[in-house]
Structure formats: structure tokens, C-alpha cells
Design a protein around this motif. Sequence first.
Motif, PDB file in Angstrom:
ATOM      1  N   LEU A   1       0.818  -1.206   0.000  1.00 12.07           N
ATOM      2  CA  LEU A   1       0.000   0.000   0.000  1.00 12.07           C
ATOM      3  C   LEU A   1       0.861   1.269   0.000  1.00 12.07           C
ATOM      4  CD1 LEU A   1      -2.822  -1.019   2.514  1.00 12.07           C
ATOM      5  CD2 LEU A   1      -2.958  -0.929   0.018  1.00 12.07           C
ATOM      6  N   VAL A   2       1.867   1.338   0.880  1.00 16.16           N
ATOM      7  CA  VAL A   2       2.654   2.567   0.980  1.00 16.16           C
ATOM      8  C   VAL A   2       3.641   2.710  -0.166  1.00 16.16           C
ATOM      9  CG1 VAL A   2       2.428   2.599   3.488  1.00 16.16           C
ATOM     10  CG2 VAL A   2       4.410   1.492   2.460  1.00 16.16           C
ATOM     11  N   SER A   3       3.848   1.637  -0.955  1.00 14.86           N
ATOM     12  CA  SER A   3       4.720   1.724  -2.127  1.00 14.86           C
ATOM     13  C   SER A   3       3.968   2.153  -3.368  1.00 14.86           C
ATOM     14  CB  SER A   3       5.399   0.375  -2.385  1.00 14.86           C
ATOM     15  OG  SER A   3       6.148  -0.045  -1.268  1.00 14.86           O
ATOM     16  N   ASP A   4       2.656   2.202  -3.295  1.00 12.24           N
ATOM     17  CA  ASP A   4       1.846   2.545  -4.459  1.00 12.24           C
ATOM     18  C   ASP A   4       2.026   4.027  -4.802  1.00 12.24           C
ATOM     19  OD1 ASP A   4      -0.070   2.313  -6.493  1.00 12.24           O
ATOM     20  OD2 ASP A   4      -1.644   3.029  -5.149  1.00 12.24           O
ATOM     21  N   PRO A   5       2.396   4.392  -6.042  1.00 12.52           N
ATOM     22  CA  PRO A   5       2.583   5.806  -6.408  1.00 12.52           C
ATOM     23  C   PRO A   5       1.349   6.666  -6.155  1.00 12.52           C
ATOM     24  CG  PRO A   5       3.496   4.364  -8.103  1.00 12.52           C
ATOM     25  CD  PRO A   5       2.753   3.482  -7.152  1.00 12.52           C
ATOM     26  N   ALA A   6       0.154   6.094  -6.357  1.00  9.25           N
ATOM     27  CA  ALA A   6      -1.063   6.864  -6.111  1.00  9.25           C
ATOM     28  C   ALA A   6      -1.194   7.217  -4.630  1.00  9.25           C
ATOM     29  CB  ALA A   6      -2.284   6.084  -6.580  1.00  9.25           C
ATOM     30  N   PHE A   7      -0.839   6.269  -3.755  1.00  8.24           N
ATOM     31  CA  PHE A   7      -0.888   6.550  -2.321  1.00  8.24           C
ATOM     32  C   PHE A   7       0.122   7.628  -1.956  1.00  8.24           C
ATOM     33  CE2 PHE A   7       1.053   5.898   1.836  1.00  8.24           C
ATOM     34  CZ  PHE A   7      -0.035   6.029   2.674  1.00  8.24           C
ATOM     35  N   LEU A   8       1.328   7.573  -2.538  1.00 10.64           N
ATOM     36  CA  LEU A   8       2.354   8.554  -2.221  1.00 10.64           C
ATOM     37  C   LEU A   8       1.920   9.956  -2.640  1.00 10.64           C
ATOM     38  CD1 LEU A   8       5.518   6.522  -3.256  1.00 10.64           C
ATOM     39  CD2 LEU A   8       4.724   7.031  -0.950  1.00 10.64           C
ATOM     40  N   ARG A   9       1.243  10.065  -3.769  1.00 12.15           N
ATOM     41  CA  ARG A   9       0.739  11.373  -4.186  1.00 12.15           C
ATOM     42  C   ARG A   9      -0.302  11.881  -3.200  1.00 12.15           C
ATOM     43  NH1 ARG A   9       1.182   8.953  -9.414  1.00 12.15           N
ATOM     44  NH2 ARG A   9      -1.010   8.290  -9.323  1.00 12.15           N
ATOM     45  N   ARG A  10      -1.183  11.009  -2.729  1.00 12.69           N
ATOM     46  CA  ARG A  10      -2.178  11.413  -1.740  1.00 12.69           C
ATOM     47  C   ARG A  10      -1.504  11.801  -0.422  1.00 12.69           C
ATOM     48  NH1 ARG A  10      -6.407   6.957  -0.714  1.00 12.69           N
ATOM     49  NH2 ARG A  10      -7.260   8.646   0.599  1.00 12.69           N
ATOM     50  N   PHE A  11      -0.461  11.082  -0.055  1.00 11.67           N
ATOM     51  CA  PHE A  11       0.251  11.360   1.197  1.00 11.67           C
ATOM     52  C   PHE A  11       0.872  12.756   1.145  1.00 11.67           C
ATOM     53  CE2 PHE A  11       3.942  11.136   4.021  1.00 11.67           C
ATOM     54  CZ  PHE A  11       3.391  10.564   5.158  1.00 11.67           C
ATOM     55  N   ARG A  12       1.516  13.086   0.027  1.00 12.07           N
ATOM     56  CA  ARG A  12       2.127  14.400  -0.111  1.00 12.07           C
ATOM     57  C   ARG A  12       1.069  15.501  -0.139  1.00 12.07           C
ATOM     58  NH1 ARG A  12       5.010  11.570  -4.512  1.00 12.07           N
ATOM     59  NH2 ARG A  12       6.997  10.806  -3.687  1.00 12.07           N
ATOM     60  N   ALA A  13      -0.032  15.227  -0.874  1.00 16.58           N
ATOM     61  CA  ALA A  13      -1.081  16.242  -0.990  1.00 16.58           C
ATOM     62  C   ALA A  13      -1.745  16.504   0.357  1.00 16.58           C
ATOM     63  CB  ALA A  13      -2.110  15.802  -2.014  1.00 16.58           C
ATOM     64  N   ARG A  14      -1.894  15.480   1.187  1.00 16.36           N
ATOM     65  CA  ARG A  14      -2.556  15.649   2.478  1.00 16.36           C
ATOM     66  C   ARG A  14      -1.702  16.499   3.423  1.00 16.36           C
ATOM     67  NH1 ARG A  14      -6.431  13.605   5.807  1.00 16.36           N
ATOM     68  NH2 ARG A  14      -5.930  13.585   8.015  1.00 16.36           N
ATOM     69  N   HIS A  15      -0.401  16.231   3.430  1.00 18.65           N
ATOM     70  CA  HIS A  15       0.461  16.951   4.370  1.00 18.65           C
ATOM     71  C   HIS A  15       0.834  18.346   3.874  1.00 18.65           C
ATOM     72  CE1 HIS A  15       1.163  13.746   7.317  1.00 18.65           C
ATOM     73  NE2 HIS A  15       1.109  12.910   6.285  1.00 18.65           N
ATOM     74  N   ARG A  16       0.805  18.574   2.574  1.00 13.05           N
ATOM     75  CA  ARG A  16       1.047  19.874   1.954  1.00 13.05           C
ATOM     76  C   ARG A  16       2.434  20.423   2.267  1.00 13.05           C
ATOM     77  NH1 ARG A  16      -2.705  22.781  -0.445  1.00 13.05           N
ATOM     78  NH2 ARG A  16      -1.648  24.713   0.149  1.00 13.05           N
ATOM     79  N   ASP A  17       2.685  20.801   3.521  1.00 15.37           N
ATOM     80  CA  ASP A  17       3.968  21.410   3.872  1.00 15.37           C
ATOM     81  C   ASP A  17       4.997  20.320   4.135  1.00 15.37           C
ATOM     82  OD1 ASP A  17       2.846  23.932   3.701  1.00 15.37           O
ATOM     83  OD2 ASP A  17       2.213  23.902   5.800  1.00 15.37           O
ATOM     84  N   PRO A  18       6.005  20.179   3.276  1.00 16.09           N
ATOM     85  CA  PRO A  18       7.008  19.128   3.462  1.00 16.09           C
ATOM     86  C   PRO A  18       7.974  19.491   4.581  1.00 16.09           C
ATOM     87  CG  PRO A  18       7.598  20.475   1.598  1.00 16.09           C
ATOM     88  CD  PRO A  18       6.259  20.987   2.067  1.00 16.09           C
ATOM     89  N   PRO A  19       8.619  18.511   5.168  1.00 16.05           N
ATOM     90  CA  PRO A  19       9.574  18.801   6.243  1.00 16.05           C
ATOM     91  C   PRO A  19      10.885  19.342   5.691  1.00 16.05           C
ATOM     92  CG  PRO A  19       9.514  16.444   5.805  1.00 16.05           C
ATOM     93  CD  PRO A  19       8.449  17.062   4.940  1.00 16.05           C
ATOM     94  N   LEU A  20      11.612  20.047   6.532  1.00 18.11           N
ATOM     95  CA  LEU A  20      12.951  20.514   6.193  1.00 18.11           C
ATOM     96  C   LEU A  20      13.915  19.354   6.436  1.00 18.11           C
ATOM     97  CD1 LEU A  20      14.911  22.813   5.442  1.00 18.11           C
ATOM     98  CD2 LEU A  20      14.978  23.422   7.874  1.00 18.11           C
TER      99      LEU A  20
END
Length: 403
Positions: free
Chosen positions: A58-77
Amino acid sequence: MTCRRQRRRRRTSPAAPAPPPVLPPDNDDLIQEILLRLPSHPSSLPRASLVCKQWRRLVSDPAFLRRFRARHRDPPLLGVFKDELHHPVFRSVLDPPDLIPPDRFALRLDDYRAASLLGCRHGLVLIFNYNTCEFLVWDPVSGDRRRVAVPQELDGGERSVMNGAVLCAAGDDGHVHGGGFRSCHFKVVLIGASKMDGRIFASIYSSVTGEWGDAIFTGPVSTIYYFGSPAILVGNSLYWLLSVWGPHILEFNLETSTLAVIDGNWPQMNFSSDCHYCIMRGEDGNVGLAILSYRGFQMWERKVTLGGAAKWVLWKTVKLHDILGLSSAVQREKTDIVGYSEDPNAFILVVDTDFYMFRVDSMQSKKLFDCNVVTRCHPFTSFYTADAAFEGIGAEDKLRLDC
């Protein structure tokens, strides 16, 4: 008689059966909703992938990764890139288990011996090669690279490249960090100077069209003796600290495609020889200016009045000794601002050979590392998740997944 009553009571009150064990749900959609709420730390998804094969899938799926990034919005430093011997060297600012080894974001540039690291933004790194007159746009997480030649009119030598910036074409509302060029188009903003009339110009390259736009010029300016600061993005404008016999600022409005020099006649500010300056994001989203001395920080914000006039207002004053938690006085010649990131509103400071990160919003600081070579640091923010971090899973962890 008493024994019969006890036996009858035991028959009518049997022991309650044990509750069935609570098993984790097998529904992929439900598990994904849970995994989406994990923190955006680099170790979050790789650790979740070790639970079982289903979670790893599940966490390796590219679609999931796009959703993960979109949900968090602000990436970490994640860390900073330092320009050492014309090669970008990565230093993580995170603690284990989120600390990223330098070789994970290594880039060897054999043909970039006269290269300069211009800055990082939206998960991309921008490098300029003065020998070949081309930009290199690099996504360290995906490994994608794109070479961009300068406009043809610069080949004649009448105009020269002074600086540049990279940003996602989608802007702050739609960019996806760490997804590579396939998921996000980018823009390169070139800042140059005309040798004939002394004007500064800007031009934008779009990865969508593969072409440069028309040059946009300022009016004539005085001799430029410093143009080394990286671009700072505040709102819809890029800003560079431009010293033209004073602390002027160059503003390029991305929305209106206009280029202007903000006057540096600010008598209320203290511009002394022992101070260091850095453009920053102000309290109300306006452009600001930080002035650092061995005594501390002064932070100013440029505000426009109802009549259209602009003025600089002192926003915040803090003592350097207090914010860094130093036990002794800071020497005048051993402090500097070596980096700034507009997303977390954080400065990278150096005191002697110690590097610190100071976050303006929380007024908290953290010692990062010590280094005898003091160079500019370019903060790098991005999502570093399962698509890249799984490469670092050890043999024992992989054996667990096969069981």
C-alpha cells in the motif's frame, strides 16, 4: 438444601465467553486512510512497510504517495545543501531515525567545475554551469535531472547571468514535492545584467513549453558589486538582496511579470559594517529584512499604506545570545546568516564554527552541526517517503517481510 441452591445458581449464571480477538482490518481503503495520517517524517512510511506485505504494497503505491504528499502539503525541512568545491553536498538537520545520509542525495558533476549552487525550492535544486552556460534542475528525491540552456541572446556576451531561481509551475497551492518531473512541471527564473546600459533583466523558462520567455528589464541601475544572495519567495514575488551602493532589493513579480528595484534609502535601519542582511517573510506575508549583528536580530517588514506609499516597520528584536542559548558572549566577527527557508520561516546561522537553525514563528533554535568550512547553506524541503527510502531497508528487515 443449601448445596442444591448453590448448584442451581451456578447453572443459571454461566461464565461469560471471552471476547473474540480484535484483528486489524483487511480493507485496503481503510488501512490507507490510517496510513495517510502518519507524520511526514522520512522514517514513517518505511517503518510502516515492515508491518506486513500488505502495508508495504500500500505505501509503495505511487497513487498513495501522491495522496500522502497532498494531504500533508507542507514538506519537512530535510537538510541543507552546501556548495563545496563546486559540488552540492547534503547535510541532514534531522535526528535519527529520520537522519538522511549525505550519499543518499549525492550528485557528482564532472563537467561542472565552474558551477554554482543557486538555491533550492519546492523539492528542486538549481545549479548553473558558467562554462557551458546552462542550468541544471535536479530533484534529489527522484533523481530526475534536466539541463536547460540559457537564451540564445546571451551567447553573444552582451548580457551575463547573475543569479536564478527554480520553482514549481503549479505554485504553492498545487506543487508536489519529491514526485519528479513527471508529476510536477517547473520554471527557471534567470536574472542577468546588460553590459551596454547597466540594466537588470529577468526571463522565465517553462518546462511545459521548453522555451524561454521574453526578457523583462528594469531601468538603469548603478554598479552592482554584490549579487550573491539566493532568491526568497514571498507571496507571488521573488526577491534578491541587491547591493547598489546600499542595501537595495530586486523584486520580480511572477503574477504581473514586472521587475523593479526597491529603494534602499531606509534611514531608520542600522546598516553598519558588522551587520549581515537577509530577505525574509514578514509577519503579514510581506517582504521583510533581517539584520544580524553580534548583539542580535532586528526584523523589519515592508508595509504599503492606504495611499500607496511603502515604509519599513520594525517587527521584532531578539538577542542572539538568548535565542541560541549560548553560555558566553558572541564575538563580533564570528556570526553570519548563511541560509534561510521561507516555508518554515527559519534561518541557518553560524557562530564561530557551529551551525544553528532558528525558527522565527516558534522562536526556538537547534544546533545542527559544526564545520570548519563556512559556506552558504541552501535549505532543502521535500517529502522523502517510501518510493526512495525503501532502498535503505536492511537485509534483516527484508527477511521479515518474506516471512
